[in-house]
Design a protein around this motif. Sequence first.
Motif, PDB file in Angstrom:
ATOM      1  N   ARG A 185     115.890 -11.513 -10.097  1.00  8.74           N
ATOM      2  CA  ARG A 185     115.204 -12.791  -9.996  1.00  8.74           C
ATOM      3  C   ARG A 185     116.175 -13.911  -9.711  1.00  8.74           C
ATOM      4  O   ARG A 185     115.883 -14.832  -8.958  1.00  8.74           O
ATOM      5  CB  ARG A 185     114.469 -13.062 -11.311  1.00  8.74           C
ATOM      6  CG  ARG A 185     113.739 -14.394 -11.333  1.00  8.74           C
ATOM      7  CD  ARG A 185     113.073 -14.615 -12.662  1.00  8.74           C
ATOM      8  NE  ARG A 185     112.443 -15.917 -12.734  1.00  8.74           N
ATOM      9  CZ  ARG A 185     111.903 -16.423 -13.811  1.00  8.74           C
ATOM     10  NH1 ARG A 185     111.908 -15.728 -14.922  1.00  8.74           N
ATOM     11  NH2 ARG A 185     111.355 -17.611 -13.813  1.00  8.74           N
ATOM     12  N   HIS A 375     106.219 -18.771  -0.893  1.00  9.25           N
ATOM     13  CA  HIS A 375     106.688 -18.289  -2.200  1.00  9.25           C
ATOM     14  C   HIS A 375     105.825 -18.852  -3.328  1.00  9.25           C
ATOM     15  O   HIS A 375     105.388 -18.103  -4.229  1.00  9.25           O
ATOM     16  CB  HIS A 375     108.154 -18.695  -2.400  1.00  9.25           C
ATOM     17  CG  HIS A 375     108.649 -18.489  -3.797  1.00  9.25           C
ATOM     18  ND1 HIS A 375     108.915 -17.257  -4.320  1.00  9.25           N
ATOM     19  CD2 HIS A 375     108.912 -19.393  -4.786  1.00  9.25           C
ATOM     20  CE1 HIS A 375     109.334 -17.384  -5.567  1.00  9.25           C
ATOM     21  NE2 HIS A 375     109.338 -18.673  -5.877  1.00  9.25           N
ATOM     22  N   LYS A 379     103.258 -17.045  -6.066  1.00  8.54           N
ATOM     23  CA  LYS A 379     103.469 -17.260  -7.500  1.00  8.54           C
ATOM     24  C   LYS A 379     102.181 -17.708  -8.189  1.00  8.54           C
ATOM     25  O   LYS A 379     101.797 -17.164  -9.245  1.00  8.54           O
ATOM     26  CB  LYS A 379     104.575 -18.303  -7.705  1.00  8.54           C
ATOM     27  CG  LYS A 379     104.796 -18.711  -9.155  1.00  8.54           C
ATOM     28  CD  LYS A 379     105.910 -19.748  -9.261  1.00  8.54           C
ATOM     29  CE  LYS A 379     106.081 -20.211 -10.707  1.00  8.54           C
ATOM     30  NZ  LYS A 379     107.171 -21.210 -10.829  1.00  8.54           N
ATOM     31  N   ARG A 383      99.327 -16.316 -11.066  1.00  9.84           N
ATOM     32  CA  ARG A 383      99.040 -17.066 -12.293  1.00  9.84           C
ATOM     33  C   ARG A 383      97.558 -17.385 -12.418  1.00  9.84           C
ATOM     34  O   ARG A 383      96.974 -17.261 -13.502  1.00  9.84           O
ATOM     35  CB  ARG A 383      99.849 -18.357 -12.331  1.00  9.84           C
ATOM     36  CG  ARG A 383      99.572 -19.203 -13.574  1.00  9.84           C
ATOM     37  CD  ARG A 383     100.379 -20.474 -13.599  1.00  9.84           C
ATOM     38  NE  ARG A 383     101.814 -20.219 -13.637  1.00  9.84           N
ATOM     39  CZ  ARG A 383     102.727 -21.191 -13.692  1.00  9.84           C
ATOM     40  NH1 ARG A 383     102.338 -22.466 -13.699  1.00  9.84           N
ATOM     41  NH2 ARG A 383     104.006 -20.905 -13.724  1.00  9.84           N
TER      42      ARG A 383
END
Length: 512
Positions: A185, A375, A379, A383
């Motif tokens: 990461r 990106h 993400k 979520r």
Amino acid sequence: MKEKKDSVQKLFVPDIGGNADIQPYFLASDGEIDKSIIDNLDSDVIILDKDLNIVLMNKSAERTFGVSFHEVKGTNYLALRLRSIEQELARNLNNVLKTKKAFTIKELQIISPDKVTHFFDQSCIPILDGGGVLQGVLSISKDVTKRVYKEIQYQESQKMLKALFQELEVKNTTIRSLQTSLRERYSFHSLIGKSYLMQNIYDLIEKVSQTDSTVLITGETGTGKELVARAIHYNSHRKDYNLVAVNCAALPETLLESELFGHVKGSFTGAIRDKKGKFELADKGTIFLDEIGELSIPTQVKLLRVLQERYIERVGDEKTIKVDIRIIAATNQDILELIEKGTFRKDLFYRLNIISIRLPSLKERTDDIPLLVNHFIEKFNIRFKKNINGISPNALRKLLAYSWPGNIRELEGVIEKAVLLEESETIENIELPTDHSATTNLCLPKPLNAGPDISSYEDLQKRLDMLEREYFVSVFQKHHGRIGSIAACTGLNRRTILNKMKKFSLKKSLFK
């Protein structure tokens, strides 16, 4: 009147060698058994006739079975035993009677009258008269309950240890997996951006990670200074130790020194125990000092000593503590300007600025906006459990035209809101904060017909390159190729403009 002494005729016990754990050492040389002798033994001794009736019993056996010898004299021996073992014991005793050979039972289980389980090692030995005729059986038992329970406890503890080791191995595997995930990461390869500015930073991070040199990261708020610090740490030989991050601006001056260097009990009001500071917690690892420009002069002096000597002193303590750490500092302020104002020590700056990494603003790396948008969409899809597959050309143009004073952090917030509120599969609406500088200073060509929705990232990149080139062609035409004028209009620096000229093969002579 004297109690009549129980006696037994002379008996002959054959040699059983090493087959019995308990030898009949209480026999005289002529084979006679004296009850007064066997009563002093800690083993259970019982003599049975050939019908397995009790002929003699010592005190230890009386205690084991909870009876007196006179109560059970003449009683069948098996009546004293548990039903669960009666058949096994009877079978073995009958074998002694038939074969005239001794046998031993290991860990025979018996439950006493008070319901307590005991374990015995028992040897049964044939008793012969002078002519070798079988007369009975000699039973010698030794209580081995403690030994058995110890063995059981040992086996249980071994099982528990095995289970714990297996559980620990699972946890270690999980930890290794998490560490691998963290390294992936925060590895510099995962920093988002393909622009030449970011490629240069990746190269620098790779080189810096292999050393212990102090690093100073500068850049505007929201450009990713902590992310770069983490990339350096997790690609270094210190990656298996702590990375301790400290926001120097978030702590009041009265607590900052204690937080950084620790304190000893009683050093100030409220110091009820010794406490390690961030430098000690980061030993063998890395400490990241964000907003270093907010440190007071006294704290700067202490930090300078740590940089020079790698020793610290807790507040209220005279003892020095050695620390093995790497220091990475960051600021969004102009340190040279702070030095001129007298709020930052020049010698500390020189110590911190061994290796300097300047992070570009998002305005300087607009080429990376599409990558960053993609990106952040991925993400926030995870979520919010959404399935947004991209952004419309018009919405992307709006992002490219914005000046991004909050940099990547601001872009992330804008995309988070867009993903959360979007009802379709493509982001169509983008809400940006009011940005007067963007509307007054940016020189944008008239909106172009972007055509149908873009189906792949490669198509998106080609379309963006086409739009960007048309934009710069328009700007160069308007300002006749004058770099200074173009810089003032777009808000970009000269270096960025020159790079765009190289990228799109633009020459000033074509626009004069």
